[in-house]
Scaffold this motif. Structure first.
Motif, PDB file in Angstrom:
ATOM      1  N   GLU A 350       0.814  -1.218   0.000  1.00  0.00           N
ATOM      2  CA  GLU A 350       0.000   0.000   0.000  1.00  0.00           C
ATOM      3  C   GLU A 350       0.848   1.268   0.000  1.00  0.00           C
ATOM      4  OE1 GLU A 350      -2.545  -2.961   2.427  1.00  0.00           O
ATOM      5  OE2 GLU A 350      -0.428  -2.541   2.081  1.00  0.00           O
ATOM      6  N   LYS A 351       1.903   1.279   0.808  1.00  0.00           N
ATOM      7  CA  LYS A 351       2.734   2.478   0.913  1.00  0.00           C
ATOM      8  C   LYS A 351       3.360   2.831  -0.431  1.00  0.00           C
ATOM      9  CE  LYS A 351       6.721   4.427   3.334  1.00  0.00           C
ATOM     10  NZ  LYS A 351       7.804   4.192   4.330  1.00  0.00           N
ATOM     11  N   GLN A 352       3.931   1.830  -1.092  1.00  0.00           N
ATOM     12  CA  GLN A 352       4.590   2.075  -2.382  1.00  0.00           C
ATOM     13  C   GLN A 352       3.576   2.440  -3.463  1.00  0.00           C
ATOM     14  OE1 GLN A 352       5.097  -0.518  -0.372  1.00  0.00           O
ATOM     15  NE2 GLN A 352       7.238  -1.180  -0.367  1.00  0.00           N
ATOM     16  N   ILE A 353       2.371   1.865  -3.393  1.00  0.00           N
ATOM     17  CA  ILE A 353       1.330   2.143  -4.389  1.00  0.00           C
ATOM     18  C   ILE A 353       0.814   3.574  -4.263  1.00  0.00           C
ATOM     19  CG2 ILE A 353      -1.078   1.596  -4.994  1.00  0.00           C
ATOM     20  CD1 ILE A 353      -0.333  -1.366  -4.425  1.00  0.00           C
ATOM     21  N   ASN A 354       0.692   4.047  -3.033  1.00  0.00           N
ATOM     22  CA  ASN A 354       0.121   5.379  -2.802  1.00  0.00           C
ATOM     23  C   ASN A 354       1.146   6.503  -2.884  1.00  0.00           C
ATOM     24  OD1 ASN A 354      -2.603   4.571  -2.343  1.00  0.00           O
ATOM     25  ND2 ASN A 354      -2.002   3.770  -0.351  1.00  0.00           N
ATOM     26  N   GLU A 355       2.399   6.161  -2.998  1.00  0.00           N
ATOM     27  CA  GLU A 355       3.439   7.184  -3.028  1.00  0.00           C
ATOM     28  C   GLU A 355       3.376   7.980  -4.326  1.00  0.00           C
ATOM     29  OE1 GLU A 355       8.224   7.422  -1.984  1.00  0.00           O
ATOM     30  OE2 GLU A 355       7.118   5.545  -1.789  1.00  0.00           O
ATOM     31  N   LYS A 356       3.522   9.294  -4.218  1.00  0.00           N
ATOM     32  CA  LYS A 356       3.418  10.181  -5.388  1.00  0.00           C
ATOM     33  C   LYS A 356       4.772  10.534  -5.998  1.00  0.00           C
ATOM     34  CE  LYS A 356      -0.970  12.306  -4.070  1.00  0.00           C
ATOM     35  NZ  LYS A 356      -1.705  13.578  -3.814  1.00  0.00           N
ATOM     36  N   VAL A 357       5.808  10.455  -5.186  1.00  0.00           N
ATOM     37  CA  VAL A 357       7.136  10.847  -5.658  1.00  0.00           C
ATOM     38  C   VAL A 357       7.839   9.659  -6.281  1.00  0.00           C
ATOM     39  CG1 VAL A 357       9.399  11.763  -4.982  1.00  0.00           C
ATOM     40  CG2 VAL A 357       7.310  12.622  -3.883  1.00  0.00           C
ATOM     41  N   GLY A 358       8.386   9.840  -7.474  1.00  0.00           N
ATOM     42  CA  GLY A 358       9.139   8.783  -8.132  1.00  0.00           C
ATOM     43  C   GLY A 358       8.259   7.652  -8.643  1.00  0.00           C
ATOM     44  N   LEU A 359       8.916   6.558  -8.985  1.00  0.00           N
ATOM     45  CA  LEU A 359       8.213   5.393  -9.516  1.00  0.00           C
ATOM     46  C   LEU A 359       8.744   4.146  -8.813  1.00  0.00           C
ATOM     47  CD1 LEU A 359       6.105   4.683 -11.694  1.00  0.00           C
ATOM     48  CD2 LEU A 359       7.996   4.249 -13.268  1.00  0.00           C
ATOM     49  N   ASN A 360       7.850   3.424  -8.136  1.00  0.00           N
ATOM     50  CA  ASN A 360       8.223   2.215  -7.401  1.00  0.00           C
ATOM     51  C   ASN A 360       7.967   0.983  -8.264  1.00  0.00           C
ATOM     52  OD1 ASN A 360       8.880   3.697  -5.061  1.00  0.00           O
ATOM     53  ND2 ASN A 360       6.720   3.766  -4.473  1.00  0.00           N
ATOM     54  N   LEU A 361       8.968   0.124  -8.354  1.00  0.00           N
ATOM     55  CA  LEU A 361       8.903  -1.020  -9.261  1.00  0.00           C
ATOM     56  C   LEU A 361       9.063  -2.333  -8.509  1.00  0.00           C
ATOM     57  CD1 LEU A 361      11.237   0.459 -12.036  1.00  0.00           C
ATOM     58  CD2 LEU A 361       8.739   0.584 -11.914  1.00  0.00           C
ATOM     59  N   LEU A 362       8.135  -3.238  -8.763  1.00  0.00           N
ATOM     60  CA  LEU A 362       8.159  -4.561  -8.125  1.00  0.00           C
ATOM     61  C   LEU A 362       8.896  -5.551  -9.009  1.00  0.00           C
ATOM     62  CD1 LEU A 362       7.011  -6.387  -5.789  1.00  0.00           C
ATOM     63  CD2 LEU A 362       5.102  -6.889  -7.342  1.00  0.00           C
ATOM     64  N   LYS A 363       9.828  -6.282  -8.421  1.00  0.00           N
ATOM     65  CA  LYS A 363      10.547  -7.339  -9.144  1.00  0.00           C
ATOM     66  C   LYS A 363       9.805  -8.652  -8.967  1.00  0.00           C
ATOM     67  CE  LYS A 363      15.079  -7.207  -8.715  1.00  0.00           C
ATOM     68  NZ  LYS A 363      16.422  -7.143  -8.060  1.00  0.00           N
ATOM     69  N   ALA A 364      10.129  -9.628  -9.783  1.00  0.00           N
ATOM     70  CA  ALA A 364       9.448 -10.926  -9.731  1.00  0.00           C
ATOM     71  C   ALA A 364       9.651 -11.622  -8.386  1.00  0.00           C
ATOM     72  CB  ALA A 364       9.938 -11.822 -10.864  1.00  0.00           C
TER      73      ALA A 364
END
Length: 500
Positions: A350-364
């Motif tokens: 949730e934290k990474q999804i709702n963050e507005k700054v930058g781009l958060n990327l999930l690895k496999a």
């Protein structure tokens, strides 16, 4: 897909699609007893989708895809089924298939329709009772020629529904008795049972499919009459019919459609919000009200699970979805559902999804990095970004070209990075595996695609989208050509030379 029972034969092929005769040695695949074999020649740039109408209780996949070129799909089947064959620019076709069928699908590059052989294009439902209901329904409906024919277009299908229908109100006023006969006849159809025939299991299965189709037609005709008349009596009788028992809803190949209509028409009393770009249905309210309309049991549990899935589809806030998921777990303690739902819809992020700054990327592997980390790691190299999603047909069309481009420039100082905007982690992983990206180190799921100021600044409102960063990590092409476009090679080579 497992392919079995192969026989090599020499035979003369003269396809009904206009090929010249020629002698060939070809591997003939005889489907297993509980399979249907699809032999596909797709000469278009877009995938063909083969959709089965599976029941809620069925663990088999519903959708299968055939991409450019020749493909063979052996698909498990345990009863006669309805199959929808679709493509983004060709009108969909319906087939009725049964165990052991072999279906040939040809889509020429310049074709305007599928060329099909095998299976059945139609199955007779012309009992005298059904013919009577058909004629009555036609009598009380009018094609509204003031509007254009209704056409559905999506990434994987194109469907022509014809002119919109409306109720013949003048006839209803002058002849309400025949209208009542129509309603009662359609309601009777919902409760009709097909007698089993001893020693004719195949015929009995086909008759069961015919009855399912007749019931489905009756149900959606009643939904149209309900929409036009707002009749509480029709609503009450439809949703108290035998169609809405737990066993039928769960086992019917059309059960989920019936159940979603129950939630909208009964639980939410027909309330939807059409003021948005997409019709909005409040599944949070549905979750809360479901216990008022059904007892504790398997169907109520299914209704709550359906509401949770729909909350994600309608992009409800993750905090609220988590609250409803916690309420679900307090009632059912279903750890398997919790694990699957949490993983599929990224509720641990949730934290990474709702963050507005930058781009958060999930690895496999489940770890998260930032887009800036990629730029830092690959400083000194040109970076080509491919923004895509599993549901995006143009993105999927480009994947074979993307793979070829990646291989061609493997040792040329270019890094190819794939960012998926899927909301469904399992859909991303399945698509990544299909296109050879599951073990590729620069394949990621973009977690905060919807909230990121970075994405908004780039105005990435549609995909596919391609970006190029230079060796110093500066964005130099924010609308780069895609891998299908021959000009991409010229552009990449220009930036490679600039590094030297």
């Amino acid at each position: 897909m497992k392919i079995v029972n192969k026989i090599s034969l020499v035979f003369i092929i003269c396809l009904s699609f206009g090929c010249k005769q020629k002698a060939v040695i070809e591997e003939v695949i005889i489907p297993e007893k509980n399979e249907v074999a699809f032999f596909v020649d797709n000469y278009s740039d877009s995938p063909i989708r083969i959709r089965f109408f599976r029941s809620i209780a069925d663990s088999l996949e519903a959708d299968y895809y055939a991409y450019q070129g020749k493909d063979t799909l052996n698909i498990p089947i345990y009863q006669p089924e309805v199959v929808l064959i679709s493509h983004r620019s060709i009108y969909s076709d319906t087939l009725y298939v049964t165990k052991g069928d072999s279906i040939h699908i040809l889509l020429p590059q310049s074709g305007e329709a599928f060329q099909l052989s095998g299976g059945k294009k139609s199955i007779s439902t012309s009992s005298s009772k059904q013919a009577y209901l058909d004629s009555l329904y036609r009598l009380y409906t009018i094609s509204n020629n003031k509007f254009k024919p209704i056409e559905i277009n999506s990434d994987f299908e194109k469907i022509n529904l014809g002119f919109p229908l409306t109720l013949n109100k003048d006839l209803l006023k002058t002849n309400p008795d025949a209208f009542n006969l129509l309603v009662e006849g359609l309601l009777d159809k919902l409760s009709e049972q097909r007698l089993k025939q001893e020693g004719t299991s195949g015929l009995s299965d086909l008759n069961e499919l015919k009855l399912d189709l007749e019931k489905r037609m009756a149900f959606y005709r009643l939904m149209s009459l309900l929409r036009w008349t707002k009749s509480q009596e029709i609503r009450s009788k439809v949703f108290s019919s035998d169609l809405f028992t737990s066993e039928y809803i769960i086992d019917s190949r059309f059960g989920m459609g019936y159940f979603q209509n129950f939630i909208i028409q009964v639980v939410l009393e027909g309330k939807t919000d059409r003021s948005r770009s997409m019709e909005y249905i409040n599944y949070k309210e549905a979750y809360d009200k479901l216990p008022n309309h059904m007892p504790e049991g398997e169907l109520l549990k299914l209704g709550r699970e359906t509401s949770l899935f729909k909350m994600v589809e309608y992009k409800e806030p993750y905090v609220e979805i988590s609250d409803y998921l916690n309420a679900y777990m307090m009632t059912y303690q279903d750890s398997t559902f919790l694990e699957e739902f949490t993983e599929q819809f990224l509720l641990g992020y949730e934290k990474q999804i709702n963050e507005k700054v930058g781009l958060n990327l999930l690895k496999a592997d489940g770890s998260v990095i930032r887009f800036q980390d990629i730029l830092i790691k690959h400083k000194g190299k040109v970076i080509y970004i491919d923004y895509w999603a599993s549901w995006c047909a143009p993105c999927i069309e480009a994947m074979p070209y993307a793979e070829a481009l990646r291989k061609e420039y493997a040792n040329e100082g270019i890094v190819f990075v794939y960012l998926s905007s899927d909301n469904d982690q399992s859909a991303w992983k399945k698509a990544a595996e299909k296109y050879g990206l599951s073990n590729y180190e620069n394949s990621f799921l973009s977690l905060n695609h919807s909230n990121s100021e970075f994405i908004k600044a780039l105005q990435i409102q549609s995909i596919p989208r391609y970006l190029i960063y230079d060796a110093n990590g500066r964005l130099i092409e924010k609308n780069a050509p895609g891998p299908k476009d021959p000009s991409i090679k010229v552009m990449l080579e220009k930036y490679i030379e600039a590094q030297d």
